[in-house]
Design a protein around this motif. Structure first.
Motif, PDB file in Angstrom:
ATOM      1  N   ARG A 135       0.860  -1.334  -0.027  1.00 14.13           N
ATOM      2  CA  ARG A 135      -0.028  -0.019   0.166  1.00 14.13           C
ATOM      3  C   ARG A 135       1.233   1.111   0.224  1.00 14.13           C
ATOM      4  N   GLN A 171       1.334   1.571  -3.879  1.00 13.52           N
ATOM      5  CA  GLN A 171       0.665   0.654  -4.606  1.00 13.52           C
ATOM      6  C   GLN A 171      -0.256   2.290  -5.398  1.00 13.52           C
ATOM      7  N   LYS A 172      -0.722   3.230  -5.089  1.00 12.25           N
ATOM      8  CA  LYS A 172      -0.418   4.364  -6.296  1.00 12.25           C
ATOM      9  C   LYS A 172       0.647   4.512  -7.773  1.00 12.25           C
ATOM     10  N   THR A 205       0.125   0.614  -9.478  1.00 15.39           N
ATOM     11  CA  THR A 205      -0.571   1.044 -10.289  1.00 15.39           C
ATOM     12  C   THR A 205      -0.749   1.810 -11.327  1.00 15.39           C
ATOM     13  N   GLN A 206      -0.347   2.936 -11.472  1.00  6.69           N
ATOM     14  CA  GLN A 206      -0.219   3.651 -12.778  1.00  6.69           C
ATOM     15  C   GLN A 206       0.874   3.592 -13.470  1.00  6.69           C
ATOM     16  N   LYS A 224     -13.592   4.795 -12.701  1.00  5.10           N
ATOM     17  CA  LYS A 224     -13.225   3.420 -12.753  1.00  5.10           C
ATOM     18  C   LYS A 224     -14.464   2.815 -12.220  1.00  5.10           C
ATOM     19  N   LEU A 234       1.999  -0.136 -14.034  1.00  3.40           N
ATOM     20  CA  LEU A 234       1.330  -1.440 -15.119  1.00  3.40           C
ATOM     21  C   LEU A 234       0.181  -0.533 -15.785  1.00  3.40           C
ATOM     22  N   GLU A 235      -0.014   0.117 -14.853  1.00  2.00           N
ATOM     23  CA  GLU A 235      -1.282   1.027 -16.130  1.00  2.00           C
ATOM     24  C   GLU A 235      -1.108   0.990 -17.391  1.00  2.00           C
ATOM     25  N   HIS A 250      -7.328  -1.656 -15.905  1.00  2.00           N
ATOM     26  CA  HIS A 250      -7.494  -1.698 -15.113  1.00  2.00           C
ATOM     27  C   HIS A 250      -6.903  -2.453 -13.901  1.00  2.00           C
ATOM     28  N   VAL A 251      -5.771  -1.929 -12.822  1.00  2.00           N
ATOM     29  CA  VAL A 251      -4.542  -2.567 -12.219  1.00  2.00           C
ATOM     30  C   VAL A 251      -5.641  -2.859 -10.634  1.00  2.00           C
ATOM     31  N   VAL A 252      -5.608  -3.797 -10.104  1.00  2.00           N
ATOM     32  CA  VAL A 252      -5.757  -3.775  -9.038  1.00  2.00           C
ATOM     33  C   VAL A 252      -4.955  -4.779  -8.173  1.00  2.00           C
ATOM     34  N   PHE A 253      -4.710  -3.958  -6.552  1.00  2.00           N
ATOM     35  CA  PHE A 253      -4.064  -5.346  -5.478  1.00  2.00           C
ATOM     36  C   PHE A 253      -5.140  -5.742  -4.708  1.00  2.00           C
TER      37      PHE A 253
END
Length: 208
Positions: free
Chosen positions: A83, A86-87, A90-91, A174, A93-94, A101-104
């Protein structure tokens, strides 16, 4: 999830996959692991944090005919560490996966109710608690500030989840993906809304 032929990945790339998940890993999981290794090697802001982290697997979820999401699962013990980055993660990986959309999501265990009245089960292992935590993961870094449960005359109940109004811009585009993922991973149909003043439980206009 996606499977296909690809060159045998380097050991350094497999290091971003949990050892028990490496054999028979999906093509998608290997792709994400490869990108994580590249970020660890080349991104100075992520290098130190990613060095001690790995993922378990990645699942593809079809949201609509034009939208997909990748759910990256990791061990619960890494929750705080993931966490923190994570922000940014995510950016990054996207950028690698356009229009995805990528979520963990941290993997948790649900324990059955004890058969004996003397036995105790921690609330964190109950179905409700685990599903609430999964929804929190899906929505992160947006913060859940309230949950309201509505009881129906037939005995069923529905939950509404509220986010802080300050996260509207971050999440609004999203929301269809986030709601679909909540349904896919928990079996719940969860409407999301916003609260402009969480301390006063003041509800903003509904997201949907």
């Amino acid at each position: 999830d996606e499977r296909g032929s690809m060159p045998v990945p380097a050991k350094s790339e497999l290091r971003k996959l949990r050892k028990s998940s490496q054999k028979g890993a999906s093509l998608l999981s290997l792709k994400v692991a490869k990108h994580l290794f590249e970020l660890e090697s080349n991104n100075t802001s992520l290098k130190a944090s990613l060095a001690a982290l790995h993922i378990n697997n990645v699942k593809k979820v079809n949201i609509s005919t034009t939208r997909r999401a990748y759910v990256v699962f990791y061990s619960l013990r890494f929750l705080r560490r993931f966490r923190k980055i994570q922000k940014t993660l995510t950016q990054e990986l996207e950028k690698k996966f356009p229009n995805i959309h990528v979520v963990f999501v941290a993997q948790r265990k649900i324990k059955a109710p004890p058969k004996s009245n003397l036995a105790h089960r921690a609330r964190s292992f109950t179905l409700t608690s685990v599903h609430d935590d999964i929804i929190d993961d899906i929505l992160f870094p947006a913060e859940v500030v309230a949950r309201r449960v509505h009881y129906n005359t037939d005995g069923s109940k529905n939950q509404q989840v509220y986010l802080d109004e300050k996260h509207r811009e971050l999440t609004l585009a999203k929301l269809p993906t986030l709601q679909a993922l909540a349904k896919k991973l928990t079996g719940r149909v969860v409407p999301f809304g916003y609260m402009s003043q969480p301390a006063l439980q003041q509800v903003s206009l509904k997201a949907d």
